[in-house]
Design a protein around this motif. Structure first.
Motif, PDB file in Angstrom:
ATOM      1  N   PHE A 189       0.833  -1.204   0.000  1.00 48.66           N
ATOM      2  CA  PHE A 189       0.000   0.000   0.000  1.00 48.66           C
ATOM      3  C   PHE A 189       0.869   1.256   0.000  1.00 48.66           C
ATOM      4  O   PHE A 189       0.557   2.236  -0.693  1.00 48.66           O
ATOM      5  CB  PHE A 189      -0.928   0.011   1.216  1.00 48.66           C
ATOM      6  CG  PHE A 189      -2.230  -0.703   0.977  1.00 48.66           C
ATOM      7  CD1 PHE A 189      -3.171  -0.196   0.103  1.00 48.66           C
ATOM      8  CD2 PHE A 189      -2.510  -1.894   1.633  1.00 48.66           C
ATOM      9  CE1 PHE A 189      -4.364  -0.859  -0.127  1.00 48.66           C
ATOM     10  CE2 PHE A 189      -3.700  -2.568   1.410  1.00 48.66           C
ATOM     11  CZ  PHE A 189      -4.642  -2.045   0.538  1.00 48.66           C
ATOM     12  N   GLU A 190       1.947   1.234   0.764  1.00 45.45           N
ATOM     13  CA  GLU A 190       2.811   2.410   0.803  1.00 45.45           C
ATOM     14  C   GLU A 190       3.461   2.654  -0.564  1.00 45.45           C
ATOM     15  O   GLU A 190       3.621   3.793  -0.986  1.00 45.45           O
ATOM     16  CB  GLU A 190       3.880   2.243   1.870  1.00 45.45           C
ATOM     17  CG  GLU A 190       4.746   3.477   2.037  1.00 45.45           C
ATOM     18  CD  GLU A 190       5.664   3.394   3.234  1.00 45.45           C
ATOM     19  OE1 GLU A 190       6.145   4.451   3.675  1.00 45.45           O
ATOM     20  OE2 GLU A 190       5.912   2.280   3.721  1.00 45.45           O
ATOM     21  N   MET A 191       3.815   1.587  -1.251  1.00 42.97           N
ATOM     22  CA  MET A 191       4.424   1.733  -2.563  1.00 42.97           C
ATOM     23  C   MET A 191       3.418   2.295  -3.572  1.00 42.97           C
ATOM     24  O   MET A 191       3.737   3.151  -4.381  1.00 42.97           O
ATOM     25  CB  MET A 191       4.953   0.382  -3.053  1.00 42.97           C
ATOM     26  CG  MET A 191       5.645   0.439  -4.395  1.00 42.97           C
ATOM     27  SD  MET A 191       6.246  -1.186  -4.852  1.00 42.97           S
ATOM     28  CE  MET A 191       4.724  -2.129  -4.834  1.00 42.97           C
ATOM     29  N   TYR A 192       2.161   1.806  -3.515  1.00 47.61           N
ATOM     30  CA  TYR A 192       1.147   2.260  -4.461  1.00 47.61           C
ATOM     31  C   TYR A 192       0.655   3.668  -4.154  1.00 47.61           C
ATOM     32  O   TYR A 192       0.424   4.474  -5.067  1.00 47.61           O
ATOM     33  CB  TYR A 192      -0.060   1.318  -4.438  1.00 47.61           C
ATOM     34  CG  TYR A 192       0.216  -0.074  -4.971  1.00 47.61           C
ATOM     35  CD1 TYR A 192       0.934  -0.259  -6.143  1.00 47.61           C
ATOM     36  CD2 TYR A 192      -0.243  -1.203  -4.308  1.00 47.61           C
ATOM     37  CE1 TYR A 192       1.195  -1.525  -6.628  1.00 47.61           C
ATOM     38  CE2 TYR A 192       0.006  -2.479  -4.789  1.00 47.61           C
ATOM     39  CZ  TYR A 192       0.729  -2.635  -5.945  1.00 47.61           C
ATOM     40  OH  TYR A 192       0.988  -3.890  -6.424  1.00 47.61           O
ATOM     41  N   LEU A 193       0.470   3.978  -2.864  1.00 42.80           N
ATOM     42  CA  LEU A 193      -0.218   5.206  -2.478  1.00 42.80           C
ATOM     43  C   LEU A 193       0.684   6.251  -1.839  1.00 42.80           C
ATOM     44  O   LEU A 193       0.250   7.383  -1.630  1.00 42.80           O
ATOM     45  CB  LEU A 193      -1.367   4.887  -1.502  1.00 42.80           C
ATOM     46  CG  LEU A 193      -2.359   3.811  -1.953  1.00 42.80           C
ATOM     47  CD1 LEU A 193      -3.416   3.609  -0.877  1.00 42.80           C
ATOM     48  CD2 LEU A 193      -3.008   4.180  -3.277  1.00 42.80           C
ATOM     49  N   GLY A 194       1.924   5.861  -1.488  1.00 37.45           N
ATOM     50  CA  GLY A 194       2.796   6.798  -0.801  1.00 37.45           C
ATOM     51  C   GLY A 194       2.424   6.997   0.651  1.00 37.45           C
ATOM     52  O   GLY A 194       2.839   7.967   1.281  1.00 37.45           O
ATOM     53  N   MET A 195       1.621   6.094   1.204  1.00 32.98           N
ATOM     54  CA  MET A 195       1.203   6.168   2.598  1.00 32.98           C
ATOM     55  C   MET A 195       0.927   4.765   3.099  1.00 32.98           C
ATOM     56  O   MET A 195       0.636   3.861   2.318  1.00 32.98           O
ATOM     57  CB  MET A 195      -0.072   7.019   2.736  1.00 32.98           C
ATOM     58  CG  MET A 195      -1.215   6.534   1.862  1.00 32.98           C
ATOM     59  SD  MET A 195      -2.739   7.437   2.115  1.00 32.98           S
ATOM     60  CE  MET A 195      -3.165   6.863   3.747  1.00 32.98           C
ATOM     61  N   GLU A 196       1.049   4.584   4.418  1.00 33.64           N
ATOM     62  CA  GLU A 196       0.860   3.267   5.014  1.00 33.64           C
ATOM     63  C   GLU A 196      -0.378   3.303   5.902  1.00 33.64           C
ATOM     64  O   GLU A 196      -0.345   3.841   7.003  1.00 33.64           O
ATOM     65  CB  GLU A 196       2.093   2.879   5.834  1.00 33.64           C
ATOM     66  CG  GLU A 196       2.052   1.462   6.365  1.00 33.64           C
ATOM     67  CD  GLU A 196       3.337   1.078   7.074  1.00 33.64           C
ATOM     68  OE1 GLU A 196       3.258   0.405   8.120  1.00 33.64           O
ATOM     69  OE2 GLU A 196       4.418   1.460   6.577  1.00 33.64           O
ATOM     70  N   PRO A 197      -1.495   2.745   5.455  1.00 35.02           N
ATOM     71  CA  PRO A 197      -2.731   2.798   6.242  1.00 35.02           C
ATOM     72  C   PRO A 197      -2.738   1.777   7.374  1.00 35.02           C
ATOM     73  O   PRO A 197      -1.945   0.841   7.394  1.00 35.02           O
ATOM     74  CB  PRO A 197      -3.810   2.453   5.205  1.00 35.02           C
ATOM     75  CG  PRO A 197      -3.100   1.572   4.227  1.00 35.02           C
ATOM     76  CD  PRO A 197      -1.683   2.062   4.166  1.00 35.02           C
TER      77      PRO A 197
END
Length: 329
Positions: A189-197
């Motif tokens: 998710f961090e790689m795709y969105l630039g954030m870690e939910p």
């Protein structure tokens, strides 16, 4: 051929099979494609030593890019999925955790060779007035580029990648192999969105409609009928591994998520090995100050409570009554 000769040949064949198996096992030692790994790296252009990318916060601070809202820390990637340049992946595959190295990616495999034909002269009218200056990033006819020069009503727009033609040198360290599936999902998710939910994995029992297999007698009857019978279903309780994901306002407004949530979710399901992804939207309470609470509270008040409320608000009730009577007249 005697039985002894046949036995010798079989023994020799077994020895060859064992040798091949041993060689294959040796070749498969170390990290392989499909493995999740945590890496840190810093990449510069070879000629100008211009920073391309880094996971190191100290490097980001030195280069003056630490104020761009990006968090600089090690990344989790899946080897063989193109999450980093292929040359870096090739160097990591077969290595072990703790391995460090340096790889030079030639321009054609990095951001492409520089193509002079991708520099075009366009009318300045196609560019927003606020972007009519050299260096501005612009989009012309669906193509992303930047203005190299602008004179009068004409602009030269370079549609090459800003790093086209540059070889890139990567220095990397493999920090760990990531086996925890929640950490794997968070890294993706961090790689795709630039954030870690915030996310977690649970096993749920859910009802599911499954087709009922006909018995032999029913199958024989269906074979005699010209039209096949309607399939029958029954409800079963099945276990499903579910990745729960908390959708913050920052995430719901993320352009990558808005445009590709289905594809991202499917990729997470396949790579992490869960059955489904459930995204939960959380609406925080306002501590009794919400509109519904205020209106409900006023509605429950008696006459004395209203007067007390008006006094607390420094409002003269007699003045309000006089104004209302004056309006009726």
């Amino acid at each position: 051929m005697t039985e002894d000769q046949e036995a010798d040949l079989e023994a020799q064949a077994d020895d060859v099979d064992e040798e091949v198996a041993d060689e294959t096992a040796e070749e498969a030692d170390g990290l392989q494609e499909g493995d999740f790994v945590e890496i840190e790296y810093t990449a510069y252009t070879v000629e100008d030593e211009q920073l391309v990318d880094t996971t190191d916060p100290e490097v980001a601070e030195e280069e003056g890019v630490d104020d761009q809202g990006q968090e600089f820390k090690p990344r989790t990637i899946v080897l063989g999925e193109g999450h980093i340049f292929e040359g870096v992946e090739d160097a990591i595959v077969g290595s072990d955790v703790g391995t460090s190295g340096s790889v030079t990616i030639p321009a054609e495999d990095a951001f492409g060779e520089y193509d002079p034909d991708d520099v075009q002269t366009v009318s300045a009218e196609k560019i927003d007035e606020d972007d009519r200056y050299p260096g501005a990033n612009v989009q012309i006819d669906g193509q992303q580029g930047y203005i190299s020069t602008i004179i009068g009503g004409r602009a030269r727009v370079d549609f090459n990648h800003p790093l086209a033609g540059d070889d890139v040198e990567y220095e990397y360290t493999v920090l760990d192999e990531v086996d925890d599936r929640e950490q794997q999902a968070a890294g993706l998710f961090e790689m795709y969105l630039g954030m870690e939910p915030d996310l977690w994995i649970e096993t749920d029992e859910v009802e599911e409609e499954v087709p009922v297999e006909p018995d032999e007698e029913e199958e024989a009857e269906e074979a005699e009928d010209e039209e096949p019978a309607e399939p029958e279903f029954e409800t079963e309780i099945v276990e499903k591994e579910t990745l729960y994901l908390e959708a913050t306002p920052q995430m719901t407004m993320n352009q990558q998520w808005m445009m590709g949530k289905q594809q991202i979710g499917q990729d997470i399901i396949e790579k992490v090995g869960v059955d489904r992804v459930i995204v939960q939207e959380v609406i925080e309470g306002m501590g009794g100050m919400g509109m519904g609470g205020m209106m409900g509270g006023m509605g429950d008040m008696g006459g004395g409570d209203i007067e007390e409320a008006l006094e607390d608000a420094d409002v003269d009730a007699d003045e309000i009554v006089d104004e209302l009577e004056g309006a009726d007249e």
